[in-house]
Write a protein that holds these residues in place. Structure first.
Motif, PDB file in Angstrom:
ATOM      1  N   VAL A 127       0.834  -1.210   0.000  1.00  0.00           N
ATOM      2  CA  VAL A 127       0.000   0.000   0.000  1.00  0.00           C
ATOM      3  C   VAL A 127       0.867   1.259   0.000  1.00  0.00           C
ATOM      4  O   VAL A 127       0.640   2.198  -0.776  1.00  0.00           O
ATOM      5  CB  VAL A 127      -0.970   0.010   1.206  1.00  0.00           C
ATOM      6  N   SER A 131       1.402   4.121  -2.940  1.00  0.00           N
ATOM      7  CA  SER A 131       1.158   5.547  -2.690  1.00  0.00           C
ATOM      8  C   SER A 131       2.336   6.385  -3.173  1.00  0.00           C
ATOM      9  O   SER A 131       2.157   7.472  -3.734  1.00  0.00           O
ATOM     10  CB  SER A 131       0.931   5.802  -1.197  1.00  0.00           C
ATOM     11  N   VAL A 181      -5.551   5.949  -2.992  1.00  0.00           N
ATOM     12  CA  VAL A 181      -5.218   4.840  -2.086  1.00  0.00           C
ATOM     13  C   VAL A 181      -6.487   4.245  -1.486  1.00  0.00           C
ATOM     14  O   VAL A 181      -6.513   3.076  -1.085  1.00  0.00           O
ATOM     15  CB  VAL A 181      -4.235   5.311  -0.983  1.00  0.00           C
ATOM     16  N   HIS A 184      -7.405   0.891  -2.832  1.00  0.00           N
ATOM     17  CA  HIS A 184      -6.379  -0.164  -2.847  1.00  0.00           C
ATOM     18  C   HIS A 184      -6.911  -1.469  -2.285  1.00  0.00           C
ATOM     19  O   HIS A 184      -7.534  -1.505  -1.222  1.00  0.00           O
ATOM     20  CB  HIS A 184      -5.155   0.283  -2.039  1.00  0.00           C
ATOM     21  N   ALA A 255      -3.516   7.231   3.990  1.00  0.00           N
ATOM     22  CA  ALA A 255      -3.923   5.826   3.882  1.00  0.00           C
ATOM     23  C   ALA A 255      -4.657   5.368   5.143  1.00  0.00           C
ATOM     24  O   ALA A 255      -5.670   4.656   5.072  1.00  0.00           O
ATOM     25  CB  ALA A 255      -2.699   4.946   3.615  1.00  0.00           C
TER      26      ALA A 255
END
Length: 259
Positions: A127, A131, A181, A184, A255
Motif C-alpha cells: 500500500v 502511494s 489509495v 487499494h 492511507a
C-alpha cells in the motif's frame, strides 16, 4: 554510474498472448530456456509503461516484497513475419528492440482478497509503495498480485508514475498525495504503515533510488514528443521519488484515514 544488475536475454519463441492484459503481454521463451511474461514497448502506453514497471518492480524488491525477476528482452523482427493475428503482428512489429520481461511463475493464481489472506506487514509495504509511485491499478477489480508458493507476489506496476505521460506538468505532482489509495485492494489489511515508513526511509536512500533509475535503458527515454532529455527525465524520476519519501508521513496519514 551505478545501476542494478539486470540480465538481458533474447526472445526465441512467442508462445501465446495473455488476453486479460489491456496491453496484450505474452508468454515467451528466451535463449536461457526460461519462460517470461513479455511487456511490449509497442503496446498502448509504450516505453513509459516499461519504465514504470522497471522502477516500481525494483523498488518493491528493495523493500523486501516478492517480485518475479525482471529482465531486458531483445525482440527481433522475425516474429511479426510469421504471426497470423494482425493485432499481434503489429504489436510485434512495433516492439522490435529492447523490451521488458518478468519471469513466468508457472501455476500462480491471481490474488483474491476474499480467498487468500495476506499479513499486515506485506499489505502495508504494498500500500505504501503504491502511494509513493502513484500506482492507480491495484484494486479489487484488478489486483495485479499473484499467489504463488503460498506467498504474495507483486506484478504489473506499469500504471505507476502517471505524471510522465505529460512532462510539461510533471512538477505539479511533486507535492500531491495519493487520494486513490482509498481503492487499494490491500488497504484494509495495511495496519503497519507507520512501521513500514521507517523501513522505507532507511532502505530507499538517494543512492538506491539513483541506482534503480539509472538502470532505465537510454532508448526508453527517447521520444520525439517529449520535452525533456533522457538525463532530465532520470533526474525527474529521482526528484519525484525523493519528494514522496520526504512527505511519507502525509501518505501514511492519508492511507490510515482512508482505511
Amino acid at each position: 554510474m551505478k545501476t542494478i544488475d539486470i540480465r538481458t536475454v533474447n526472445v526465441v519463441q512467442y508462445i501465446k498472448p495473455l488476453r486479460e492484459g489491456g496491453s496484450l503481454p505474452a508468454i515467451v521463451k528466451a535463449d536461457d530456456d526460461f519462460l517470461y511474461v513479455l511487456k511490449f514497448r509497442g503496446a498502448g502506453q509504450g516505453k513509459k509503461a516499461l519504465i514504470a514497471e522497471l522502477i516500481g518492480g525494483e523498488l518493491a524488491r528493495a523493500i523486501g516484497l516478492k517480485i518475479p525477476e525482471l529482465v531486458f528482452m531483445n525482440l527481433d523482427d522475425s516474429f511479426s513475419k510469421t504471426e497470423p493475428d494482425e493485432e499481434i503482428q503489429d504489436l510485434l512489429k512495433f516492439s522490435v528492440g529492447l523490451n521488458l520481461g518478468l519471469h513466468f511463475l508457472s501455476s500462480a493464481i491471481t490474488f483474491d482478497p476474499l480467498v487468500t489472506s495476506v499479513d499486515a506487514l506485506t499489505a502495508s509495504k504494498v500500500v505504501l509503495l503504491d502511494s509513493i509511485i502513484s500506482n492507480i491499478d491495484r484494486t479489487v477489480k484488478n489486483t495485479n498480485l499473484l499467489h504463488w508458493n503460498k506467498e504474495l507476489w507483486v506484478i504489473d506496476n506499469g500504471a505507476s508514475f502517471y505524471f510522465h505521460h505529460n512532462w510539461t506538468t510533471w512538477e505539479n505532482h511533486l507535492t500531491k498525495t495519493f487520494p486513490l489509495v482509498k481503492n487499494h485492494v490491500l488497504l484494509a489489511k495495511a495496519t503497519q504503515l507507520a512501521d513500514v515508513a521507517k523501513d522505507f526511509l532507511s532502505i530507499l536512500t538517494k543512492d538506491k533510488i539513483e541506482e534503480i533509475v539509472n538502470t532505465i535503458p537510454e532508448d526508453w527515454l527517447q521520444h520525439e514528443s517529449d520535452a525533456l532529455t533522457p538525463d532530465e527525465m532520470r533526474a525527474a524520476y529521482i526528484k519525484y521519488l525523493l519528494a514522496k519519501l520526504a512527505m511519507i508521513d502525509s501518505l501514511v496519514k492519508e492511507a490510515e484515514d482512508a482505511r
